[in-house]
Design a protein around this motif. Structure first.
Motif, short mmCIF file in Angstrom:
data_model
loop_
_atom_site.label_atom_id
_atom_site.label_comp_id
_atom_site.label_asym_id
_atom_site.label_seq_id
_atom_site.Cartn_x
_atom_site.Cartn_y
_atom_site.Cartn_z
N LEU A 1 -7.46 -5.50 2.93
CA LEU A 1 -7.33 -6.16 1.63
C LEU A 1 -5.90 -6.62 1.39
CD1 LEU A 1 -8.60 -7.04 -1.03
CD2 LEU A 1 -8.16 -4.74 -1.91
N ARG A 2 -4.94 -5.81 1.79
CA ARG A 2 -3.53 -6.20 1.65
C ARG A 2 -3.25 -7.49 2.42
NH1 ARG A 2 0.73 -2.59 4.53
NH2 ARG A 2 -0.21 -3.71 6.24
N GLU A 3 -3.74 -7.57 3.64
CA GLU A 3 -3.53 -8.77 4.46
C GLU A 3 -4.26 -9.98 3.87
OE1 GLU A 3 -1.34 -8.96 6.90
OE2 GLU A 3 -0.90 -6.86 6.47
N ILE A 4 -5.48 -9.78 3.41
CA ILE A 4 -6.26 -10.88 2.83
C ILE A 4 -5.59 -11.42 1.57
CG2 ILE A 4 -8.43 -11.44 1.66
CD1 ILE A 4 -9.79 -9.50 3.69
N LEU A 5 -5.19 -10.51 0.67
CA LEU A 5 -4.54 -10.95 -0.56
C LEU A 5 -3.22 -11.66 -0.29
CD1 LEU A 5 -5.20 -7.89 -2.91
CD2 LEU A 5 -6.35 -10.11 -2.93
N ALA A 6 -2.45 -11.12 0.64
CA ALA A 6 -1.17 -11.75 0.98
C ALA A 6 -1.41 -13.13 1.59
CB ALA A 6 -0.39 -10.87 1.94
N LEU B 1 -8.48 3.46 -1.77
CA LEU B 1 -9.40 2.75 -0.89
C LEU B 1 -9.34 3.39 0.49
CD1 LEU B 1 -8.52 -0.95 -1.76
CD2 LEU B 1 -10.45 0.38 -2.61
N GLU B 2 -10.43 3.28 1.24
CA GLU B 2 -10.39 3.74 2.62
C GLU B 2 -9.23 3.04 3.32
OE1 GLU B 2 -12.28 6.14 3.87
OE2 GLU B 2 -13.38 6.31 1.98
N GLU B 3 -8.58 3.73 4.23
CA GLU B 3 -7.35 3.22 4.84
C GLU B 3 -7.53 1.83 5.46
OE1 GLU B 3 -3.70 5.25 7.27
OE2 GLU B 3 -5.66 6.22 7.29
N GLU B 4 -8.59 1.65 6.25
CA GLU B 4 -8.80 0.36 6.91
C GLU B 4 -9.06 -0.75 5.89
OE1 GLU B 4 -10.96 3.05 7.57
OE2 GLU B 4 -9.63 3.82 9.12
N THR C 1 0.86 -1.18 0.00
CA THR C 1 0.00 0.00 0.00
C THR C 1 0.89 1.23 0.00
OG1 THR C 1 -0.12 0.06 2.41
CG2 THR C 1 -1.87 -1.14 1.27
N SER C 2 0.35 2.32 -0.51
CA SER C 2 1.08 3.59 -0.47
C SER C 2 0.09 4.71 -0.16
CB SER C 2 1.81 3.85 -1.78
OG SER C 2 0.90 3.97 -2.84
N GLN C 3 0.65 5.78 0.39
CA GLN C 3 -0.19 6.90 0.81
C GLN C 3 0.64 8.18 0.74
OE1 GLN C 3 -1.10 7.11 5.07
NE2 GLN C 3 -3.24 7.37 4.52
N GLY C 4 0.21 9.10 -0.14
CA GLY C 4 0.86 10.40 -0.23
C GLY C 4 0.20 11.38 0.72
N PRO C 5 0.67 12.62 0.72
CA PRO C 5 0.12 13.60 1.67
C PRO C 5 -1.36 13.93 1.43
CG PRO C 5 1.74 14.62 0.20
CD PRO C 5 1.77 13.16 -0.05
N ILE C 6 -1.79 13.96 0.19
CA ILE C 6 -3.19 14.26 -0.08
C ILE C 6 -4.05 13.07 0.31
CG2 ILE C 6 -4.88 14.83 -1.88
CD1 ILE C 6 -2.50 16.23 -3.34
N MET C 7 -3.59 11.86 0.01
CA MET C 7 -4.34 10.67 0.41
C MET C 7 -4.37 10.53 1.93
SD MET C 7 -3.21 7.91 -2.48
CE MET C 7 -4.59 6.80 -2.28
N LYS C 8 -3.32 10.94 2.60
CA LYS C 8 -3.30 10.88 4.06
C LYS C 8 -4.36 11.81 4.64
CE LYS C 8 -0.20 10.92 7.94
NZ LYS C 8 1.04 10.26 8.25
N THR D 1 -7.04 7.66 2.91
CA THR D 1 -7.11 6.64 1.87
C THR D 1 -5.70 6.13 1.56
OG1 THR D 1 -6.95 8.28 0.10
CG2 THR D 1 -9.17 7.64 0.78
N ARG D 2 -5.65 4.99 0.90
CA ARG D 2 -4.40 4.40 0.46
C ARG D 2 -4.62 3.74 -0.89
NH1 ARG D 2 -0.47 2.44 4.79
NH2 ARG D 2 -1.10 3.58 6.62
N SER D 3 -3.57 3.66 -1.67
CA SER D 3 -3.64 2.86 -2.90
C SER D 3 -2.99 1.52 -2.58
CB SER D 3 -2.94 3.56 -4.06
OG SER D 3 -1.57 3.66 -3.82
#
Length: 162
Positions: A147-152, A139-142, A111-118, A122-124
Motif C-alpha cells: 500500500l505504501r508503494e501504491i500510494l506513493a 495492516l499485515e506487513e506485506e 510505515t512504522s513498526q514497534g516491537p509488539i507489531m513486529k 503488522t505495520r501502521s
C-alpha cells in the motif's frame, strides 16, 4: 463518500496488539499510582491527597476496563479503500469519521513498526498531506508495504501529470 462499507479492514491481530499495548500502559499507570500512595504514606501528605489518589485509581480502573473492550469495537469500525484518485478512510466508535484524501495532495507515505507489531507481523501506515496526517493503525506487513508503494506511486504519477 457514502455510508457504505469500504473494501479493506485492519489486520485481525489489531485488537490483540492494542490490548497488549493498553495493558502495558495500564500497568505502568498502576505502578506510578502505587508509588504515589507510598509517598503519601511515607511523607504524611494532607488527607485530601489520599482521596485524590483514590479517585485516580478509580479512573484508571474504568480506563482499564474500557481498554479491554475498545479495541474490538474499533477494529469492527475501521475500513479503508483506495483507487487512482482517492484514499478513503472510515473509523470511529461513537463518532464515525469518513476521510477522503486526494492522491494529488499526498506528500509522503511511511510505515512504522514497534516491537509488539513486529511480533504480529503488522505495520501502521501514515499518509501526510500539507495540512494533516492520517494513520491506518495495523495492516499485515506485506499489505502495508504494498500500500505504501501504491500510494506513493499514485501520488507521484498525479504530480507528474499536472
Amino acid at each position: 463518500m457514502s455510508d457504505r462499507n469500504l473494501e479493506h479492514t485492519l489486520s485481525p491481530s489489531f485488537p490483540k496488539i492494542r490490548k497488549i499495548t493498553d495493558a502495558i500502559t495500564n500497568i505502568v499507570g498502576f505502578v506510578v499510582l502505587g508509588v504515589f500512595f507510598w509517598l503519601d504514606y511515607y511523607f504524611a501528605w494532607p488527607n485530601w491527597t489520599f482521596w485524590l489518589l483514590v479517585g485516580l485509581v478509580v479512573l484508571n480502573i474504568i480506563g482499564s476496563i474500557w481498554s479491554i473492550m475498545e479495541p474490538t469495537y474499533l477494529y469492527r469500525s475501521w475500513s479503508y479503500q483506495f483507487d487512482h484518485e482517492y484514499l478513503q478512510l472510515s473509523y470511529g466508535i461513537f463518532k464515525k469519521e469518513w476521510v477522503t484524501v486526494p492522491m494529488t495532495k499526498i506528500q509522503s507515505v511511511s510505515t512504522s513498526q514497534g516491537p509488539i507489531m513486529k511480533r504480529y507481523h503488522t505495520r501502521s501506515i501514515k499518509v501526510e498531506t500539507m495540512g494533516s496526517s492520517h494513520t491506518i493503525p495495523a495492516l499485515e506487513e506485506e499489505i502495508a508495504l504494498q500500500l505504501r508503494e501504491i500510494l506513493a506511486e499514485h501520488a507521484k504519477l498525479k504530480e507528474v501529470d499536472e
